[in-house]
Design a protein around this motif. Structure first.
Motif, PDB file in Angstrom:
ATOM      1  N   GLU A   1      11.214  13.624  -3.743  1.00  9.69           N
ATOM      2  CA  GLU A   1      12.352  12.999  -4.428  1.00  9.69           C
ATOM      3  C   GLU A   1      12.084  12.892  -5.928  1.00  9.69           C
ATOM      4  OE1 GLU A   1      15.327  12.333  -3.068  1.00  9.69           O
ATOM      5  OE2 GLU A   1      14.459  13.346  -1.334  1.00  9.69           O
ATOM      6  N   LEU A   2      10.844  12.591  -6.285  1.00 10.24           N
ATOM      7  CA  LEU A   2      10.492  12.559  -7.708  1.00 10.24           C
ATOM      8  C   LEU A   2      10.633  13.953  -8.315  1.00 10.24           C
ATOM      9  CD1 LEU A   2       9.334  11.210 -10.256  1.00 10.24           C
ATOM     10  CD2 LEU A   2       7.048  11.733  -9.372  1.00 10.24           C
ATOM     11  N   ARG A   3      10.186  14.962  -7.594  1.00  7.78           N
ATOM     12  CA  ARG A   3      10.279  16.335  -8.080  1.00  7.78           C
ATOM     13  C   ARG A   3      11.739  16.732  -8.323  1.00  7.78           C
ATOM     14  NH1 ARG A   3      11.107  21.397  -6.606  1.00  7.78           N
ATOM     15  NH2 ARG A   3      11.747  20.792  -4.507  1.00  7.78           N
TER      16      ARG A   3
ATOM     17  N   LEU B   1      13.818   8.814 -14.062  1.00  8.28           N
ATOM     18  CA  LEU B   1      13.803   7.428 -13.581  1.00  8.28           C
ATOM     19  C   LEU B   1      13.490   6.493 -14.751  1.00  8.28           C
ATOM     20  CD1 LEU B   1      11.896   8.144 -10.267  1.00  8.28           C
ATOM     21  CD2 LEU B   1      14.337   7.692 -10.520  1.00  8.28           C
ATOM     22  N   GLN B   2      14.510   6.225 -15.536  1.00 12.77           N
ATOM     23  CA  GLN B   2      14.346   5.385 -16.721  1.00 12.77           C
ATOM     24  C   GLN B   2      13.876   3.983 -16.328  1.00 12.77           C
ATOM     25  OE1 GLN B   2      14.736   6.545 -19.769  1.00 12.77           O
ATOM     26  NE2 GLN B   2      15.659   8.515 -19.271  1.00 12.77           N
ATOM     27  N   ASN B   3      13.030   3.400 -17.201  1.00 12.28           N
ATOM     28  CA  ASN B   3      12.533   2.031 -17.028  1.00 12.28           C
ATOM     29  C   ASN B   3      11.777   1.834 -15.710  1.00 12.28           C
ATOM     30  OD1 ASN B   3      13.730   1.177 -19.517  1.00 12.28           O
ATOM     31  ND2 ASN B   3      15.700   1.070 -18.453  1.00 12.28           N
ATOM     32  N   ASN B   4      11.043   2.877 -15.333  1.00 13.30           N
ATOM     33  CA  ASN B   4      10.201   2.802 -14.142  1.00 13.30           C
ATOM     34  C   ASN B   4       8.808   3.336 -14.461  1.00 13.30           C
ATOM     35  OD1 ASN B   4      11.752   2.108 -11.425  1.00 13.30           O
ATOM     36  ND2 ASN B   4      13.153   3.289 -12.714  1.00 13.30           N
ATOM     37  N   LEU B   5       7.798   2.608 -13.985  1.00 12.65           N
ATOM     38  CA  LEU B   5       6.440   3.128 -13.984  1.00 12.65           C
ATOM     39  C   LEU B   5       6.208   3.775 -12.625  1.00 12.65           C
ATOM     40  CD1 LEU B   5       4.305   0.300 -15.645  1.00 12.65           C
ATOM     41  CD2 LEU B   5       4.850   2.550 -16.581  1.00 12.65           C
ATOM     42  N   ILE B   6       5.638   4.966 -12.622  1.00 12.78           N
ATOM     43  CA  ILE B   6       5.406   5.685 -11.380  1.00 12.78           C
ATOM     44  C   ILE B   6       3.900   5.776 -11.127  1.00 12.78           C
ATOM     45  CG2 ILE B   6       5.712   7.874 -10.163  1.00 12.78           C
ATOM     46  CD1 ILE B   6       8.219   8.286 -11.940  1.00 12.78           C
TER      47      ILE B   6
ATOM     48  N   PHE C   1       7.531  12.396 -15.447  1.00 10.42           N
ATOM     49  CA  PHE C   1       6.282  11.683 -15.187  1.00 10.42           C
ATOM     50  C   PHE C   1       5.385  11.929 -16.386  1.00 10.42           C
ATOM     51  CE2 PHE C   1       3.206   9.487 -12.717  1.00 10.42           C
ATOM     52  CZ  PHE C   1       1.971  10.066 -13.004  1.00 10.42           C
ATOM     53  N   TYR C   2       5.579  11.097 -17.405  1.00  5.07           N
ATOM     54  CA  TYR C   2       4.782  11.236 -18.620  1.00  5.07           C
ATOM     55  C   TYR C   2       3.510  10.403 -18.449  1.00  5.07           C
ATOM     56  CZ  TYR C   2       3.436  11.349 -23.508  1.00  5.07           C
ATOM     57  OH  TYR C   2       2.744  11.539 -24.683  1.00  5.07           O
ATOM     58  N   PRO C   3       2.335  11.063 -18.393  1.00  4.00           N
ATOM     59  CA  PRO C   3       1.103  10.340 -18.054  1.00  4.00           C
ATOM     60  C   PRO C   3       0.747   9.259 -19.063  1.00  4.00           C
ATOM     61  CG  PRO C   3       0.775  12.729 -17.995  1.00  4.00           C
ATOM     62  CD  PRO C   3       2.101  12.492 -18.636  1.00  4.00           C
TER      63      PRO C   3
END
Length: 205
Positions: free
Chosen positions: A133-135, A144-149, A176-178
């Motif tokens: 789903e993330l992909r 997914l704004q304003n979310n830490l993954i 997914f920006y590290p």
């Protein structure tokens, strides 16, 4: 008559066997043990209050359902053990040697993927999201704004006092920006689990 009796008997036996309740299996991978849950939550409680997350304090937290397999923290440990030892480093975090690494690798050959549940996290309000789903959100640009993954491994228990966990966290607003990624050594000191060493994974952003 004998043939009829035999047919009825076979049908009766078949009926009993199919209606018999199935034996329940003990799937050790279906839930965290009490100690695994304690270790994971002790780590996250301390990690997520660090200075590097100050700009994300109002973000919601998403945990990717499929846990990183336990060979991941072992590989990170091995990478550091090989290269830092070759530089003559004597680091206190060396808890196992090359022979023990090989033994644990063999034990993990048929490792199943653990699936995180909301109930695994005591002090954090989290959402669970499948990796696929993330992909999809990344491919469509619906970030997914304003979310830490968070990607997290199930604890790799070395012994009663030493555990390795792999951890990756990123900003969902960029796919997914590290932010950071590492393997941490959690060590039981004075009956509490504390961070006691870090191992780079060889991937540098």
């Amino acid at each position: 008559m004998k043939k009829i009796f035999l047919i009825v008997l076979i049908m009766f036996i078949y009926s009993c066997s199919t209606n018999k309740p199935k034996e329940q299996t003990n799937d050790n991978n279906s839930n965290l043990t009490k100690i695994e849950k304690t270790i994971v939550n002790d780590f996250l409680d301390k990690e997520l209050i660090k200075e590097r997350y100050k700009n994300y304090k109002d973000f919601e937290i998403i945990v990717i359902e499929e846990a990183l397999i336990k060979t991941k923290p072992l590989a990170d440990y091995e990478f550091n053990y090989k290269y830092k030892n070759s530089w003559g480093s004597s680091i206190k975090e060396w808890i196992i040697d090359s022979l023990q690494i090989k033994k644990i690798k063999n034990q993990l050959k048929n490792e199943d993927v653990y699936h995180w549940k909301v109930s695994d996290f005591k002090n954090l309000k989290v959402k669970i999201l499948k990796h696929e789903e993330l992909r999809k959100t990344t491919n469509t640009g619906e970030y997914l704004q304003n979310n830490l993954i968070i990607y997290l491994s199930k604890p790799l228990i070395i012994d009663k006092n030493n555990v390795l966990i792999s951890f990756e966290i990123g900003d969902g607003g960029f796919g997914f920006y590290p932010i950071t990624h590492f393997t941490v050594l959690m060590r039981k000191i004075n009956n509490k689990w504390v961070e006691n060493g870090y191992y780079e994974d060889g991937v540098f952003n």
